[in-house]
Write a protein that holds these residues in place. Sequence first.
Motif, PDB file in Angstrom:
ATOM      1  N   ARG A 109      61.150  55.615  66.992  1.00 46.48           N
ATOM      2  CA  ARG A 109      62.018  56.796  67.045  1.00 46.48           C
ATOM      3  C   ARG A 109      62.974  56.838  65.864  1.00 46.48           C
ATOM      4  O   ARG A 109      63.132  57.879  65.202  1.00 46.48           O
ATOM      5  N   ASN A 110      63.623  55.723  65.560  1.00 49.62           N
ATOM      6  CA  ASN A 110      64.583  55.684  64.455  1.00 49.62           C
ATOM      7  C   ASN A 110      63.911  55.977  63.123  1.00 49.62           C
ATOM      8  O   ASN A 110      64.440  56.728  62.295  1.00 49.62           O
ATOM      9  N   THR A 111      62.748  55.394  62.911  1.00 53.15           N
ATOM     10  CA  THR A 111      62.048  55.592  61.633  1.00 53.15           C
ATOM     11  C   THR A 111      61.701  57.057  61.426  1.00 53.15           C
ATOM     12  O   THR A 111      61.970  57.638  60.361  1.00 53.15           O
ATOM     13  N   LEU A 112      61.099  57.679  62.439  1.00 49.39           N
ATOM     14  CA  LEU A 112      60.693  59.077  62.315  1.00 49.39           C
ATOM     15  C   LEU A 112      61.899  60.010  62.223  1.00 49.39           C
ATOM     16  O   LEU A 112      61.909  60.953  61.423  1.00 49.39           O
ATOM     17  N   ALA A 113      62.932  59.752  63.018  1.00 54.37           N
ATOM     18  CA  ALA A 113      64.105  60.635  63.025  1.00 54.37           C
ATOM     19  C   ALA A 113      64.852  60.559  61.697  1.00 54.37           C
ATOM     20  O   ALA A 113      65.212  61.595  61.120  1.00 54.37           O
ATOM     21  N   TYR A 114      65.095  59.361  61.211  1.00 50.36           N
ATOM     22  CA  TYR A 114      65.806  59.223  59.930  1.00 50.36           C
ATOM     23  C   TYR A 114      65.029  59.882  58.795  1.00 50.36           C
ATOM     24  O   TYR A 114      65.596  60.610  57.977  1.00 50.36           O
TER      25      TYR A 114
ATOM     26  N   ASP B  37      63.241  52.427  54.025  1.00 55.25           N
ATOM     27  CA  ASP B  37      63.793  51.608  52.945  1.00 55.25           C
ATOM     28  C   ASP B  37      64.513  50.414  53.562  1.00 55.25           C
ATOM     29  O   ASP B  37      65.597  50.554  54.138  1.00 55.25           O
ATOM     30  N   ILE B  38      63.912  49.256  53.453  1.00 60.05           N
ATOM     31  CA  ILE B  38      64.481  48.071  54.099  1.00 60.05           C
ATOM     32  C   ILE B  38      65.832  47.701  53.507  1.00 60.05           C
ATOM     33  O   ILE B  38      66.694  47.128  54.191  1.00 60.05           O
ATOM     34  N   GLY B  39      66.053  48.022  52.236  1.00 58.41           N
ATOM     35  CA  GLY B  39      67.349  47.754  51.625  1.00 58.41           C
ATOM     36  C   GLY B  39      68.456  48.536  52.306  1.00 58.41           C
ATOM     37  O   GLY B  39      69.562  48.022  52.526  1.00 58.41           O
ATOM     38  N   LEU B  40      68.178  49.793  52.651  1.00 57.10           N
ATOM     39  CA  LEU B  40      69.155  50.636  53.313  1.00 57.10           C
ATOM     40  C   LEU B  40      69.425  50.160  54.737  1.00 57.10           C
ATOM     41  O   LEU B  40      70.578  50.027  55.154  1.00 57.10           O
TER      42      LEU B  40
ATOM     43  N   VAL C  40      60.909  50.418  61.428  1.00 58.90           N
ATOM     44  CA  VAL C  40      59.660  49.660  61.372  1.00 58.90           C
ATOM     45  C   VAL C  40      59.756  48.504  60.384  1.00 58.90           C
ATOM     46  O   VAL C  40      59.341  47.373  60.678  1.00 58.90           O
ATOM     47  N   ASP C  41      60.326  48.751  59.218  1.00 60.33           N
ATOM     48  CA  ASP C  41      60.343  47.730  58.179  1.00 60.33           C
ATOM     49  C   ASP C  41      61.247  46.549  58.537  1.00 60.33           C
ATOM     50  O   ASP C  41      60.908  45.388  58.241  1.00 60.33           O
ATOM     51  N   THR C  42      62.397  46.811  59.149  1.00 64.11           N
ATOM     52  CA  THR C  42      63.253  45.705  59.582  1.00 64.11           C
ATOM     53  C   THR C  42      62.588  44.922  60.700  1.00 64.11           C
ATOM     54  O   THR C  42      62.736  43.703  60.797  1.00 64.11           O
ATOM     55  N   TYR C  43      61.859  45.625  61.547  1.00 69.12           N
ATOM     56  CA  TYR C  43      61.143  44.945  62.622  1.00 69.12           C
ATOM     57  C   TYR C  43      60.041  44.049  62.056  1.00 69.12           C
ATOM     58  O   TYR C  43      59.829  42.925  62.526  1.00 69.12           O
ATOM     59  N   VAL C  44      59.331  44.548  61.052  1.00 68.64           N
ATOM     60  CA  VAL C  44      58.287  43.732  60.410  1.00 68.64           C
ATOM     61  C   VAL C  44      58.909  42.501  59.761  1.00 68.64           C
ATOM     62  O   VAL C  44      58.362  41.388  59.850  1.00 68.64           O
TER      63      VAL C  44
END
Length: 302
Positions: A81-86, A233-236, A254-258
């Motif tokens: 949800r967060n990935t798609l919404a952002y 953007d994992i940096g963000l 997704v990227d932070t989870y990975v």
Amino acid sequence: MRLFAARHKKTLTITLMMLPGAIWLLLLRYLPMAGVVIAFQNYRPHPPNPTMINNILNSRFVGLENFRFIFATDIAWRFIRNTLAYNAVFIVLTTVFAIALAIALSEITKKFIAKLYQTLMFFPFFISWVVVSYFVFAFLSPTHGTFANVSNWYMDPWGWPVILTSAHLWKSLGFTCIIYLAAITGVDHGQYEAAAIDGASKWNQIWSITIPNIRPMIIIMFILAVGRIFNADIGLFYNVPLNSGPLFPVTDVVDTYVLRAFQTLSMGMATAVGLFQQIIGFICIMTANAIVRKVDSDSAIF
């Protein structure tokens, strides 16, 4: 014979020019794709020679087992949800503000002032997210931050959607704006002169001339952005909120989870998430391009 030699020489020159980029693409983009097989394995190090190739060859094949945990975990819906919404918000706001700023910059007649504004807007693009995280911390630090009295920002998630969106716009807006400004620069100024003679206001010229002329660029940028709607953007999302656990409900993507999966779970599960991410992106970009091709075939990428 001379014509053939001239063409051959030109082809060779162009080939040599693109060779470094082709080699980079091959080594860093295509060869690593062989590693997606890890997503279908119970990947484990195998001593005494625990190289990646040896580990892949000796790891047990488990099929789609690694993909089950993506939806089996309680937080799966949260990071999806967060990935798609952002990304949806980023696409809309970046497009609108970048076009508006590009149009405003194109109206500046003094070249020095225009170049100065462009440089100031483009500069944040080159700043690392690590540096940006320190800028944000200077404002939000719970002890010495400028807005420390408002809230304990790194423990309270309520304001972070706005903070992350603002940081993304500040850092990426200049780059996108320059692309649209280049498209506006290519518009025939004779169209504006004719419209001005007919009594069209500046606002009417923007809507009737500028926007239609840069529409192909807008569509291309939109398709490319949609293709990365399941990427973050994992940096963000990792550095700026300092990977604070209480903020995960609004910062986990997704990227932070990975990244955390690589650190705490098996590599096979983490690779499965990454592969699933890329499959969704491929489907999105193909769908967006197909829709554009039906509406306006000339504006489609392929």
